[in-house]
Design a protein around this motif. Structure first.
Motif, PDB file in Angstrom:
ATOM      1  N   GLY A 157       7.390 -11.965  22.722  1.00 14.11           N
ATOM      2  CA  GLY A 157       8.308 -12.360  23.780  1.00 14.11           C
ATOM      3  C   GLY A 157       8.220 -11.395  24.939  1.00 14.11           C
ATOM      4  N   THR A 158       9.196 -11.442  25.813  1.00 14.05           N
ATOM      5  CA  THR A 158       9.213 -10.607  27.008  1.00 14.05           C
ATOM      6  C   THR A 158      10.218  -9.473  26.838  1.00 14.05           C
ATOM      7  N   ILE A 159       9.793  -8.268  27.153  1.00 15.03           N
ATOM      8  CA  ILE A 159      10.662  -7.098  27.102  1.00 15.03           C
ATOM      9  C   ILE A 159      10.874  -6.595  28.527  1.00 15.03           C
ATOM     10  N   THR A 160      12.124  -6.411  28.896  1.00 11.34           N
ATOM     11  CA  THR A 160      12.463  -5.837  30.192  1.00 11.34           C
ATOM     12  C   THR A 160      12.989  -4.422  29.980  1.00 11.34           C
ATOM     13  N   ILE A 161      12.408  -3.477  30.688  1.00 14.80           N
ATOM     14  CA  ILE A 161      12.756  -2.062  30.554  1.00 14.80           C
ATOM     15  C   ILE A 161      13.203  -1.556  31.913  1.00 14.80           C
ATOM     16  N   THR A 162      14.327  -0.867  31.951  1.00 13.87           N
ATOM     17  CA  THR A 162      14.773  -0.238  33.191  1.00 13.87           C
ATOM     18  C   THR A 162      14.822   1.269  32.991  1.00 13.87           C
ATOM     19  N   GLY A 163      14.618   2.006  34.078  1.00 12.00           N
ATOM     20  CA  GLY A 163      14.622   3.460  33.999  1.00 12.00           C
ATOM     21  C   GLY A 163      14.130   4.083  35.284  1.00 12.00           C
ATOM     22  N   ARG A 164      13.491   5.234  35.172  1.00  4.46           N
ATOM     23  CA  ARG A 164      12.967   5.968  36.322  1.00  4.46           C
ATOM     24  C   ARG A 164      11.532   6.386  36.055  1.00  4.46           C
ATOM     25  N   HIS A 165      10.789   6.552  37.135  1.00  6.99           N
ATOM     26  CA  HIS A 165       9.377   6.983  37.075  1.00  6.99           C
ATOM     27  C   HIS A 165       8.535   6.018  36.232  1.00  6.99           C
ATOM     28  N   LEU A 166       8.751   4.723  36.466  1.00  7.09           N
ATOM     29  CA  LEU A 166       8.019   3.697  35.733  1.00  7.09           C
ATOM     30  C   LEU A 166       6.869   3.096  36.539  1.00  7.09           C
ATOM     31  N   ASP A 167       6.782   3.409  37.830  1.00  5.38           N
ATOM     32  CA  ASP A 167       5.753   2.787  38.668  1.00  5.38           C
ATOM     33  C   ASP A 167       4.351   3.233  38.308  1.00  5.38           C
ATOM     34  N   ASP A 168       4.208   4.407  37.655  1.00  5.69           N
ATOM     35  CA  ASP A 168       2.885   4.851  37.218  1.00  5.69           C
ATOM     36  C   ASP A 168       2.744   4.747  35.704  1.00  5.69           C
ATOM     37  N   ALA A 169       3.518   3.849  35.086  1.00  6.65           N
ATOM     38  CA  ALA A 169       3.440   3.668  33.630  1.00  6.65           C
ATOM     39  C   ALA A 169       2.011   3.325  33.220  1.00  6.65           C
ATOM     40  N   THR A 170       1.568   3.929  32.138  1.00  7.65           N
ATOM     41  CA  THR A 170       0.193   3.729  31.665  1.00  7.65           C
ATOM     42  C   THR A 170       0.116   2.780  30.476  1.00  7.65           C
ATOM     43  N   ALA A 171       1.149   2.784  29.635  1.00  7.22           N
ATOM     44  CA  ALA A 171       1.142   1.902  28.458  1.00  7.22           C
ATOM     45  C   ALA A 171       2.542   1.826  27.894  1.00  7.22           C
ATOM     46  N   VAL A 172       2.816   0.726  27.207  1.00  5.80           N
ATOM     47  CA  VAL A 172       4.030   0.564  26.413  1.00  5.80           C
ATOM     48  C   VAL A 172       3.585   0.327  24.976  1.00  5.80           C
ATOM     49  N   THR A 173       4.102   1.135  24.068  1.00  9.46           N
ATOM     50  CA  THR A 173       3.759   0.997  22.655  1.00  9.46           C
ATOM     51  C   THR A 173       4.880   0.257  21.949  1.00  9.46           C
ATOM     52  N   VAL A 174       4.542  -0.858  21.303  1.00  9.36           N
ATOM     53  CA  VAL A 174       5.510  -1.649  20.544  1.00  9.36           C
ATOM     54  C   VAL A 174       5.048  -1.635  19.094  1.00  9.36           C
ATOM     55  N   GLY A 175       5.830  -0.986  18.234  1.00 10.81           N
ATOM     56  CA  GLY A 175       5.364  -0.795  16.869  1.00 10.81           C
ATOM     57  C   GLY A 175       4.135   0.100  16.894  1.00 10.81           C
ATOM     58  N   GLN A 176       2.992  -0.438  16.473  1.00 13.20           N
ATOM     59  CA  GLN A 176       1.731   0.302  16.507  1.00 13.20           C
ATOM     60  C   GLN A 176       0.775  -0.245  17.558  1.00 13.20           C
ATOM     61  N   THR A 177       1.248  -1.167  18.384  1.00 14.65           N
ATOM     62  CA  THR A 177       0.383  -1.829  19.356  1.00 14.65           C
ATOM     63  C   THR A 177       0.591  -1.257  20.752  1.00 14.65           C
ATOM     64  N   LEU A 178      -0.512  -0.895  21.398  1.00 16.17           N
ATOM     65  CA  LEU A 178      -0.466  -0.416  22.776  1.00 16.17           C
ATOM     66  C   LEU A 178      -0.634  -1.596  23.721  1.00 16.17           C
ATOM     67  N   VAL A 179       0.302  -1.742  24.656  1.00 15.44           N
ATOM     68  CA  VAL A 179       0.253  -2.802  25.659  1.00 15.44           C
ATOM     69  C   VAL A 179      -0.057  -2.134  26.993  1.00 15.44           C
ATOM     70  N   TYR A 180      -1.178  -2.543  27.614  1.00 12.30           N
ATOM     71  CA  TYR A 180      -1.624  -1.892  28.845  1.00 12.30           C
ATOM     72  C   TYR A 180      -1.353  -2.717  30.099  1.00 12.30           C
ATOM     73  N   HIS A 181      -1.009  -3.976  29.922  1.00 21.06           N
ATOM     74  CA  HIS A 181      -0.855  -4.848  31.083  1.00 21.06           C
ATOM     75  C   HIS A 181       0.616  -5.217  31.250  1.00 21.06           C
ATOM     76  N   PHE A 182       1.080  -5.214  32.495  1.00 19.42           N
ATOM     77  CA  PHE A 182       2.484  -5.409  32.798  1.00 19.42           C
ATOM     78  C   PHE A 182       2.679  -6.676  33.621  1.00 19.42           C
ATOM     79  N   LEU A 183       3.726  -7.432  33.261  1.00 18.39           N
ATOM     80  CA  LEU A 183       4.072  -8.591  34.072  1.00 18.39           C
ATOM     81  C   LEU A 183       4.723  -8.162  35.379  1.00 18.39           C
ATOM     82  N   ARG A 184       5.401  -7.026  35.343  1.00 18.27           N
ATOM     83  CA  ARG A 184       5.974  -6.449  36.553  1.00 18.27           C
ATOM     84  C   ARG A 184       6.098  -4.946  36.356  1.00 18.27           C
ATOM     85  N   ARG A 185       5.841  -4.192  37.402  1.00 16.96           N
ATOM     86  CA  ARG A 185       5.948  -2.729  37.311  1.00 16.96           C
ATOM     87  C   ARG A 185       6.445  -2.177  38.639  1.00 16.96           C
TER      88      ARG A 185
END
Length: 550
Positions: A316-344
Motif C-alpha cells: 500500500g501507500t505510506i505517507t511520512i512527515t518530518g524534516r530533512h526528507l528532501d534528500d532521502a535515499t531509501a525507506v526500509t520496510v521490514g527487510q526491504t529497501l525502497v529506493y523510489h518515492f511517489l513524492r519527496r
C-alpha cells in the motif's frame, strides 16, 4: 582486486538398482582434457553404473553426478592441479579398474578457452578494442576538500562510461583501462586483455579528486572517514563484499543510486550494472561502504513526525512527515529497501510499501547522513469462514453469523452487489440479516481498508407453502354429544357415533336435565318390546338425536 574462485556445486547422485557382483567399468570419456578450474560437464561411458556413489578425478570428487543409464553418466569436473588423472566410477560393489580410456588431463586455458564468466580471452580482446574506440570522457564537477554530491555523481558517471569493457585482473588506473596480469586464478590470459578489475574501476572513478590504492580492502579503510549504512548510500559511494577472502574484503563496486552498482566482477565478463542485492548474494556477505573524500557526518539526518500506522499485507501507500526528507535515499520496510518515492519534499515522503506478512514491521527513513526508525503494522484483508446458517428463505430476514479473521475493521458487507447493514463482533465474527433475494446461491464478501475478503455462498430457498384447512361439508350429519342416554331395552340399537360405551342395564334410563321430558319415554310409559320394527328403531334414533341437538 577480485580473485575468481570455482563455484561449489552440491553433489547430486542418482542411483540405479544394483546387480549382484557387477563391477563398474569405464570405456570412454566425452573429452580427455579440461581447464584446471573445472566446472565443465563430462560424459562417462561404460558398464554397470548402478548405485553410483562417487566419480573420482584422481583423488578429487566430481560434482552433480547424473546416472542416465547403466552405461552412461554425466559429472561436473572438479577443480584440480595441472596433470593427468584417472576417472573412476565408484558403486556399492566397488570401483572401476584403471584403463587407458579413463585418462583425463587438466591443463592451462588458451586464448579460446571459455573463462568463468563465459567469454574467452580472444573474445575479450575484440570487445575491449571496440569499447575503447567508442568511449567518451565524462566532465568532472569541481573538486573540494571534502565530499560533495556533485563529486559523487561524477565518480558514478565515470564508472558508467566504461560499461562493456572486459574485466582484466589488476587492470586499470586513473586514466582508464590497462592490460591486466596473467594470474593462475582463472585470469591466466588477462595479461592479453585491456580492461579493469574491481578496484581498478573504482580507483579510476574517483581519480579526479583522490588517489585510491589499487586494492579493495585498503579502499574501504582509507577512502573516506564516513561509512554509510546500506540505506544511506548515494551515487559514488564504494560498497564492499567478502569475495574471495572469507571474513575479509575481496570485492568492491561503485554505487550508482536506486539500489544498483557498477562492477568489474571476474574474468570472462565485462564491466556491468548490477542490483546491489544480487551482488550481495553472489559475492558473499556485504562488508559495508565508504564515502570517498568524506570527513565524517557532514549534514543533518532525517527526523520523523508521523507515518501511516497501518498498511495492507498486500502492500500500500505510506505517507511520512518530518524534516530533512528532501534528500532521502531509501525507506526500509521490514527487510526491504525502497529506493523510489511517489513524492519527496523536505517535510513529506510518500512511498509504495511492499507486501509483508501481518504484524508489526520496522520502518526506517534514511538520508545521506543518518537514519531514523519507527514501526507500522501490516493488516490482512478480511477472511470469511463459516456461515451459520448457510441457507434461508428467499423472503429474507435470516440472521446469519459469520466467523473468520481480520474482521474488526470491515467497513462494507455485500450480498451479491448490494451493501447490507451488519454488526462486527470483534476480530473474528460479524452478523447480518439477509435481504430478500431470488431463489439460488448468492455470494457474501466483506471489505476493509486493507482489502476484500474471499467469497462465501448463502443459499436462498423457495418459501414453504402454508397448508389450507379443509372446510367441513354443510350436508354432514351433526356430531353426537360426548354424553348421551342409551336407548331402552335392546343393545342392538346402539348408536354408532357414541364416544362413551352404552349401558347394558334393562332398566329405563332417565333423560338429562337439559333435555325436554317429552324426548324420552317416562317411567309410566311402557318400554318398547324386542319385536319393534326397524322403522320404529330408526324413529327412536331420530328422536334421540333431535333431543341431543336441542
Amino acid at each position: 582486486m577480485a580473485l575468481v574462485a570455482a563455484v561449489a556445486v552440491v553433489p547430486v547422485v542418482v542411483a540405479l538398482p544394483a546387480q549382484a557382483g557387477s563391477q563398474p567399468a569405464v570405456t570412454r570419456l566425452s573429452t580427455g582434457h579440461g581447464t584446471y578450474w573445472g566446472g565443465e560437464q563430462l560424459t562417462v561411458f561404460g558398464a554397470n553404473f548402478t548405485n553410483v556413489t562417487a566419480v573420482l578425478f584422481g583423488k578429487e570428487q566430481g560434482h552433480s553426478i547424473q546416472v542416465l543409464s547403466p552405461t552412461t553418466l554425466t559429472v561436473r569436473e572438479p577443480e584440480s592441479t595441472l596433470g593427468t588423472y584417472d576417472v573412476r566410477v565408484v558403486t556399492s560393489t566397488g570401483r572401476s579398474a584403471l584403463v587407458a580410456a579413463d585418462r583425463f588431463t587438466y591443463r592451462y586455458p588458451t586464448m579460446d578457452t571459455p573463462i568463468y564468466g563465459g567469454l574467452s580471452a580472444r573474445q575479450e580482446v575484440r570487445i575491449s578494442a571496440r569499447v575503447r574506440a567508442a568511449h567518451h570522457s565524462v566532465p568532472s564537477a569541481p573538486g573540494a576538500r571534502h565530499w560533495t554530491v556533485a563529486m559523487g555523481h561524477t565518480a558514478a558517471r565515470r564508472a558508467q562510461s566504461w560499461l562493456g569493457v572486459p574485466y582484466s585482473w589488476a587492470g586499470g588506473n586513473g586514466y582508464g583501462p590497462t592490460p591486466g596480469v596473467c594470474a593462475h586464478n582463472g585470469g591466466d590470459m588477462d595479461c592479453h586483455v585491456i580492461g579493469f578489475d574491481c578496484s581498478g574501476l573504482t580507483l579510476y572513478s574517483w581519480s579526479p579528486y583522490e588517489q585510491l590504492p589499487h586494492y579493495a580492502a585498503y579502499q574501504r579503510a582509507d577512502a573516506g572517514r564516513f561509512h554509510p549504512a546500506i540505506g544511506q548510500l548515494v551515487p559514488g559511494d564504494l560498497v564492499f563484499f567478502t569475495g574471495y577472502i572469507p571474513g575479509g574484503v575481496g570485492h568492491v563496486a561503485i554505487y550508482t543510486g536506486g539500489g544498483t552498482v557498477i562492477q568489474a566482477a571476474e574474468s570472462g565478463t565485462t564491466v556491468m550494472r548490477s542490483r546491489l542485492a544480487d551482488v550481495i548474494a553472489g559475492d558473499g556477505p556485504y562488508r559495508g561502504a565508504t564515502r570517498p573524500m568524506s570527513t565524517g557526518v557532514q549534514g543533518p539526518g532525517p527526523s520523523l513526525l508521523s507515518a501511516t500506522p497501518q498498511v495492507s499485507t498486500g502492500g500500500g501507500t505510506i505517507t511520512i512527515t518530518g524534516r530533512h526528507l528532501d534528500d532521502a535515499t531509501a525507506v526500509t520496510v521490514g527487510q526491504t529497501l525502497v529506493y523510489h518515492f511517489l513524492r519527496r519534499t523536505a517535510t513529506r515522503l510518500i512511498v509504495k510499501a511492499p507486501a509483508h506478512r501481518a504484524g508489526p514491521a520496522n520502518l526506517a527513513v534514511s538520508n545521506p547522513w543518518g537514519t531514523t526508525t519507527t514501526t507500522l503494522t501490516y493488516v490482512a484483508a478480511p477472511r470469511l469462514g463459516k456461515l451459520s446458517p448457510y441457507r434461508g428463505p428467499s423472503t429474507g430476514g435470516t440472521a446469519v453469523t459469520i466467523t473468520g479473521h481480520s474482521l474488526a475493521q470491515v467497513r462494507t458487507v455485500r450480498v451479491g452487489p448490494t451493501s447490507v447493514p451488519f454488526h462486527v463482533n470483534g476480530d473474528t465474527g460479524l452478523t447480518l440479516r439477509m435481504p430478500a433475494h431470488a431463489v439460488g446461491a448468492v455470494t457474501i464478501t466483506a471489505v476493509s481498508p486493507f482489502g476484500t475478503s474471499n467469497q462465501k455462498q448463502f443459499w436462498y430457498l423457495a418459501p414453504t407453502p402454508t397448508p389450507t384447512p379443509t372446510p367441513t361439508p354443510t350436508s354432514a350429519k351433526p356430531a353426537a354429544p360426548k354424553t348421551w342416554t342409551a336407548p331402552p331395552s335392546s343393545t342392538s340399537a346402539t348408536p354408532t357415533t357414541a364416544t362413551t360405551p352404552p349401558t347394558t342395564s334393562p332398566t329405563t334410563s332417565q333423560p338429562t336435565t337439559s333435555q325436554p321430558t317429552t324426548s324420552q319415554p317416562t317411567a309410566s310409559q311402557p318400554a318398547p318390546s324386542s319385536s319393534t320394527t326397524s322403522s320404529s328403531s330408526s324413529s327412536a334414533d331420530s328422536s334421540t338425536a333431535a333431543a341431543a341437538s336441542g
